[in-house]
Design an enzyme around this catalytic site. Structure first.
Site, PDB file in Angstrom:
ATOM      1  N   CYS A 188       3.523  -4.256   6.744  1.00  0.00           N
ATOM      2  CA  CYS A 188       3.255  -4.188   5.370  1.00  0.00           C
ATOM      3  C   CYS A 188       4.532  -3.573   4.606  1.00  0.00           C
ATOM      4  CB  CYS A 188       2.182  -2.802   5.327  1.00  0.00           C
ATOM      5  SG  CYS A 188       0.757  -3.342   5.860  1.00  0.00           S
ATOM      6  N   HIS A 242       0.862  -1.286   0.041  1.00  0.00           N
ATOM      7  CA  HIS A 242      -0.151  -0.026   0.008  1.00  0.00           C
ATOM      8  C   HIS A 242       0.836   1.287   0.059  1.00  0.00           C
ATOM      9  CE1 HIS A 242       0.610   1.284   4.378  1.00  0.00           C
ATOM     10  NE2 HIS A 242       0.650   0.084   4.626  1.00  0.00           N
TER      11      HIS A 242
END
Length: 235
Positions: free
Chosen positions: A205, A190
């Site tokens: 992440c 992301h």
């Protein structure tokens, strides 16, 4: 009167700290504000290394041109305060950038990411880069990424994208995660609004620059393979 003197002492201590200790985040102080417009002429412990990395004359002395070049690098890579001090944070980012640049257009030269599965997103934790490959063809990248910090390492191994959410917001950390593509539990590709080179790292992440995360969104889809390998420096 006691409150006024205490306030003046606290302000002086903060200004002194900002001038003598390199920080990884911006501090609201006169010193950091001044760094936006002028160099302080401070020679850091990695002055020679920074000069060599930036292609400057390597003499270990902080000239005005050296300061401007180091400040430009710090600004481009989200390092703050950006007053030209070649400290451990700046040198650490330079080392990461050097590894990323060395990947060139052949990030999979060592064949560590499998290329027999069709389209696959590769993540190299050692070099903090990612790219999309289709067989032997490099489709996109490599691009710089920021993976998990110590204690929240991005998990290695094979997985597949199982959920996508364009305007996702983390329910754990309450931060925006645009272009989220989840591939291993709560870990996803992301975009972030800050610098992908900033320490200490994500909560697992694979953080990307907005333009890169948007491209990944267009190239990948449900069921596409992801392969993560290596180990992030400092974890």
């Amino acid at each position: 009167m006691r409150r006024s003197r205490a306030g003046r002492r606290a302000g002086a201590a903060l200004a002194l700290t900002a001038l003598t200790v390199p920080l990884t985040v911006a501090v609201a102080s006169p010193a950091s504000a001044a760094s936006e417009s002028a160099c302080h002429g401070l020679r850091g412990p990695y002055q020679k290394q920074a000069e060599r990395f930036l292609g400057l004359r390597v003499d270990g002395q902080q000239s005005e041109s050296d300061c401007r070049a180091i400040r430009a690098f710090q600004t481009d890579h989200g390092i703050s305060p950006n007053y030209g001090y070649a400290g451990p944070v700046t040198w650490g980012v330079m080392q990461v950038v050097a590894r990323q640049q060395a990947a060139g257009r052949q990030p999979n030269r060592a064949h560590k990411c499998p290329t027999t599965r069709g389209r696959i997103a590769c993540v190299d934790l050692d070099r903090q880069i990612s790219w999309v490959q289709d067989g032997s063809k490099l489709v996109f990248g490599p691009v710089p990424v920021r993976t998990g910090r110590n204690g929240f390492e991005t998990r290695t191994g094979s997985s597949k994208i199982y959920w996508r959410h364009l305007h996702h917001v983390s329910t754990l950390y309450h931060v925006a995660m645009p272009y989220s593509q989840f591939f291993d539990g709560g870990q996803a590709f992301h975009s972030i609004s800050g610098s992908v080179w900033s320490a200490p790292g994500s909560h697992g992440c694979v953080n990307m620059r907005p333009v890169d995360a948007k491209k990944y969104w267009s190239l990948l889809g449900y069921g596409d393979d992801v392969y993560v390998y290596g180990r992030k420096p400092g974890t």
